[in-house]
Structures are given as structure tokens and as C-alpha cells.
Design a protein around this motif. Sequence first.
Motif, PDB file in Angstrom:
ATOM      1  N   PHE A   2       6.939   7.235  16.493  1.00 48.00           N
ATOM      2  CA  PHE A   2       7.129   7.281  15.054  1.00 48.00           C
ATOM      3  C   PHE A   2       6.579   8.589  14.511  1.00 48.00           C
ATOM      4  CE2 PHE A   2       7.108   2.687  15.747  1.00 48.00           C
ATOM      5  CZ  PHE A   2       8.245   2.349  15.045  1.00 48.00           C
ATOM      6  N   SER A   3       7.305   9.137  13.568  1.00 50.09           N
ATOM      7  CA  SER A   3       6.811  10.334  12.903  1.00 50.09           C
ATOM      8  C   SER A   3       5.921   9.912  11.733  1.00 50.09           C
ATOM      9  CB  SER A   3       7.974  11.176  12.395  1.00 50.09           C
ATOM     10  OG  SER A   3       8.632  10.511  11.342  1.00 50.09           O
ATOM     11  N   ARG A   4       5.248  10.868  11.175  1.00 53.20           N
ATOM     12  CA  ARG A   4       4.359  10.583  10.043  1.00 53.20           C
ATOM     13  C   ARG A   4       5.143   9.989   8.883  1.00 53.20           C
ATOM     14  NH1 ARG A   4       2.971  13.455   5.383  1.00 53.20           N
ATOM     15  NH2 ARG A   4       0.937  12.888   4.570  1.00 53.20           N
ATOM     16  N   ILE A   5       6.325  10.519   8.618  1.00 56.38           N
ATOM     17  CA  ILE A   5       7.109  10.056   7.470  1.00 56.38           C
ATOM     18  C   ILE A   5       7.582   8.618   7.685  1.00 56.38           C
ATOM     19  CG2 ILE A   5       9.431  10.852   8.057  1.00 56.38           C
ATOM     20  CD1 ILE A   5       7.708  11.364   4.716  1.00 56.38           C
ATOM     21  N   ASP A   6       7.843   8.236   8.938  1.00 51.54           N
ATOM     22  CA  ASP A   6       8.215   6.844   9.222  1.00 51.54           C
ATOM     23  C   ASP A   6       7.052   5.902   8.908  1.00 51.54           C
ATOM     24  OD1 ASP A   6      10.756   7.537  10.091  1.00 51.54           O
ATOM     25  OD2 ASP A   6      10.140   7.707  12.195  1.00 51.54           O
ATOM     26  N   ARG A   7       5.860   6.308   9.263  1.00 52.66           N
ATOM     27  CA  ARG A   7       4.678   5.489   8.963  1.00 52.66           C
ATOM     28  C   ARG A   7       4.452   5.399   7.462  1.00 52.66           C
ATOM     29  NH1 ARG A   7       2.597   8.604  13.308  1.00 52.66           N
ATOM     30  NH2 ARG A   7       1.361   9.809  11.854  1.00 52.66           N
ATOM     31  N   VAL A   8       4.642   6.517   6.759  1.00 51.58           N
ATOM     32  CA  VAL A   8       4.494   6.519   5.297  1.00 51.58           C
ATOM     33  C   VAL A   8       5.539   5.598   4.663  1.00 51.58           C
ATOM     34  CG1 VAL A   8       4.728   7.953   3.216  1.00 51.58           C
ATOM     35  CG2 VAL A   8       3.394   8.784   5.163  1.00 51.58           C
ATOM     36  N   ASN A   9       6.796   5.675   5.140  1.00 49.03           N
ATOM     37  CA  ASN A   9       7.852   4.804   4.619  1.00 49.03           C
ATOM     38  C   ASN A   9       7.494   3.333   4.800  1.00 49.03           C
ATOM     39  OD1 ASN A   9       9.522   6.894   3.777  1.00 49.03           O
ATOM     40  ND2 ASN A   9      10.650   6.956   5.697  1.00 49.03           N
ATOM     41  N   SER A  10       7.015   2.986   5.974  1.00 51.75           N
ATOM     42  CA  SER A  10       6.643   1.609   6.257  1.00 51.75           C
ATOM     43  C   SER A  10       5.477   1.161   5.376  1.00 51.75           C
ATOM     44  CB  SER A  10       6.279   1.476   7.735  1.00 51.75           C
ATOM     45  OG  SER A  10       5.873   0.184   8.029  1.00 51.75           O
ATOM     46  N   LEU A  11       4.506   2.020   5.227  1.00 49.45           N
ATOM     47  CA  LEU A  11       3.339   1.716   4.399  1.00 49.45           C
ATOM     48  C   LEU A  11       3.729   1.513   2.942  1.00 49.45           C
ATOM     49  CD1 LEU A  11       0.234   1.499   4.529  1.00 49.45           C
ATOM     50  CD2 LEU A  11       0.149   3.939   4.065  1.00 49.45           C
ATOM     51  N   ILE A  12       4.560   2.403   2.414  1.00 47.91           N
ATOM     52  CA  ILE A  12       5.009   2.294   1.021  1.00 47.91           C
ATOM     53  C   ILE A  12       5.840   1.024   0.832  1.00 47.91           C
ATOM     54  CG2 ILE A  12       6.515   3.326  -0.727  1.00 47.91           C
ATOM     55  CD1 ILE A  12       5.510   6.070   0.211  1.00 47.91           C
ATOM     56  N   ARG A  13       6.742   0.732   1.778  1.00 46.77           N
ATOM     57  CA  ARG A  13       7.571  -0.478   1.684  1.00 46.77           C
ATOM     58  C   ARG A  13       6.694  -1.730   1.626  1.00 46.77           C
ATOM     59  NH1 ARG A  13       9.817  -1.219   6.730  1.00 46.77           N
ATOM     60  NH2 ARG A  13       8.117  -2.685   7.057  1.00 46.77           N
ATOM     61  N   ASP A  14       5.737  -1.823   2.532  1.00 52.46           N
ATOM     62  CA  ASP A  14       4.868  -3.002   2.563  1.00 52.46           C
ATOM     63  C   ASP A  14       4.045  -3.124   1.284  1.00 52.46           C
ATOM     64  OD1 ASP A  14       5.867  -3.450   5.097  1.00 52.46           O
ATOM     65  OD2 ASP A  14       4.081  -2.703   6.136  1.00 52.46           O
ATOM     66  N   GLU A  15       3.508  -2.010   0.827  1.00 49.74           N
ATOM     67  CA  GLU A  15       2.649  -2.041  -0.363  1.00 49.74           C
ATOM     68  C   GLU A  15       3.450  -2.379  -1.620  1.00 49.74           C
ATOM     69  OE1 GLU A  15      -1.005  -2.283  -1.777  1.00 49.74           O
ATOM     70  OE2 GLU A  15      -0.594  -1.737   0.299  1.00 49.74           O
ATOM     71  N   ILE A  16       4.646  -1.827  -1.767  1.00 58.50           N
ATOM     72  CA  ILE A  16       5.478  -2.143  -2.937  1.00 58.50           C
ATOM     73  C   ILE A  16       5.856  -3.620  -2.923  1.00 58.50           C
ATOM     74  CG2 ILE A  16       7.732  -1.769  -4.024  1.00 58.50           C
ATOM     75  CD1 ILE A  16       7.454   1.188  -3.367  1.00 58.50           C
ATOM     76  N   SER A  17       6.156  -4.160  -1.746  1.00 60.42           N
ATOM     77  CA  SER A  17       6.488  -5.587  -1.650  1.00 60.42           C
ATOM     78  C   SER A  17       5.335  -6.454  -2.148  1.00 60.42           C
ATOM     79  CB  SER A  17       6.811  -5.958  -0.194  1.00 60.42           C
ATOM     80  OG  SER A  17       7.962  -5.302   0.237  1.00 60.42           O
ATOM     81  N   ILE A  18       4.127  -6.102  -1.758  1.00 61.26           N
ATOM     82  CA  ILE A  18       2.951  -6.858  -2.197  1.00 61.26           C
ATOM     83  C   ILE A  18       2.740  -6.715  -3.696  1.00 61.26           C
ATOM     84  CG2 ILE A  18       0.424  -6.951  -2.040  1.00 61.26           C
ATOM     85  CD1 ILE A  18       0.798  -6.157   0.964  1.00 61.26           C
ATOM     86  N   ILE A  19       2.878  -5.500  -4.201  1.00 58.79           N
ATOM     87  CA  ILE A  19       2.675  -5.255  -5.637  1.00 58.79           C
ATOM     88  C   ILE A  19       3.681  -6.049  -6.464  1.00 58.79           C
ATOM     89  CG2 ILE A  19       2.831  -3.498  -7.454  1.00 58.79           C
ATOM     90  CD1 ILE A  19       1.738  -1.492  -5.300  1.00 58.79           C
ATOM     91  N   ILE A  20       4.949  -6.031  -6.057  1.00 59.54           N
ATOM     92  CA  ILE A  20       5.980  -6.759  -6.809  1.00 59.54           C
ATOM     93  C   ILE A  20       5.705  -8.263  -6.767  1.00 59.54           C
ATOM     94  CG2 ILE A  20       8.421  -7.417  -6.787  1.00 59.54           C
ATOM     95  CD1 ILE A  20       9.063  -4.494  -6.112  1.00 59.54           C
ATOM     96  N   ALA A  21       5.319  -8.751  -5.615  1.00 63.06           N
ATOM     97  CA  ALA A  21       5.078 -10.198  -5.479  1.00 63.06           C
ATOM     98  C   ALA A  21       3.860 -10.670  -6.256  1.00 63.06           C
ATOM     99  CB  ALA A  21       4.931 -10.556  -4.005  1.00 63.06           C
ATOM    100  N   ARG A  22       2.809  -9.863  -6.293  1.00 64.16           N
ATOM    101  CA  ARG A  22       1.542 -10.337  -6.852  1.00 64.16           C
ATOM    102  C   ARG A  22       1.200  -9.812  -8.236  1.00 64.16           C
ATOM    103  NH1 ARG A  22      -2.212  -9.641  -1.494  1.00 64.16           N
ATOM    104  NH2 ARG A  22      -1.114 -11.157  -0.225  1.00 64.16           N
TER     105      ARG A  22
END
Length: 116
Positions: A2-22
Amino acid sequence: MFSRIDRVNSLIRDEISIIIAREVKDPRIRMVTITSVETTKDLSLSKVFFSSVTEENKEELIKGLESASGFIRKCLKKNLVLKRIPQLAFVYDSSAEYGDKINNILKSLKDENAEK
């Protein structure tokens, strides 16, 4: 690998999902699933792809997400350790609808062959 940008994409996706849900209280944003994120290499923009169970008001969903984008960015800044928090652009992901359409076509072809 994985490249750095792939990890950032995954991190942002997970965090936005949590923010929207909670944390997001906008009633227009219900039953939204973040499917993927594509961030530019300079972290200036993230395209956030989403889908929803209720497909009837895509425009309302986009408006609700865009109005909440400032709040979501603020939460991202608080929760993530990134040099720059990207601007967020929300895009409806119609791949699930497309998959359902293909499945229906294949099912109808299978039913036609079974009748012969």
C-alpha cells in the motif's frame, strides 16, 4: 504494498463513516455508506464516494453532505494526524445499482435458457 495515499484514503473513509454515524445530526443524511475515498497526492481534495439505501433523493443527500462538510473536516482535523485536511467533494456511487442491473439481466437470461 500500500502506498501512503492508499492508507490516507482508508483512514479518511473510516473516520468519515464514524463521524456521519455518530455526530452528524442532519436528517437528510440517513442510511449513507461511504464506499471509497480518492485523495490527491498533495492532500488538497478528497472525493468521497457514497451510496444509500434510499436512492430516491440523491440530490438531497449530496446537499446534506456538502452542508456538513465543514463540520466533518473539523472532526477529521481533531481525530487525524495529517499535515493538511483535504477539502471534501461528495459523489454518489452508483456501482451497487449497476451491479443489481447486471444481476437482473443475467437472471433473466438464465430463466430464458431454463424455459427452452
